[in-house]
Motif scaffolding. Structure first.
Motif: not given
Length: 69
Positions: A65-69
């Motif tokens: 459920q994690f995104a990185t930017s």
């Protein structure tokens, strides 16, 4: 806007080098168009792992459920 669902948690590094957690909520209007509300949390973390642990403990986040930017 894309109709692909966004991951509900985003971890990003800020200008001071700390990691910040953004919690995103997606809901749909009557035409099934996604409306996303993003809330940047006040806490700052020294690592992405610490931000992930915080999300798991306080928001019930699960792997994937994690995104990185």
């Amino acid at each position: 806007m894309s109709r692909t669902p966004l991951r509900p948690f985003c971890i990003a590094k800020d200008e001071s080098g700390d990691y910040r957690l953004t919690v995103r909520e997606t809901r749909y209007n009557s035409q099934n168009y996604p409306l996303v509300t993003a809330t940047l949390q006040d806490e700052r973390f020294k690592s992405a792992a610490a931000a992930r642990a915080h999300a798991k403990a306080h928001f019930g986040a699960e792997p994937g459920q994690f995104a990185t930017s």
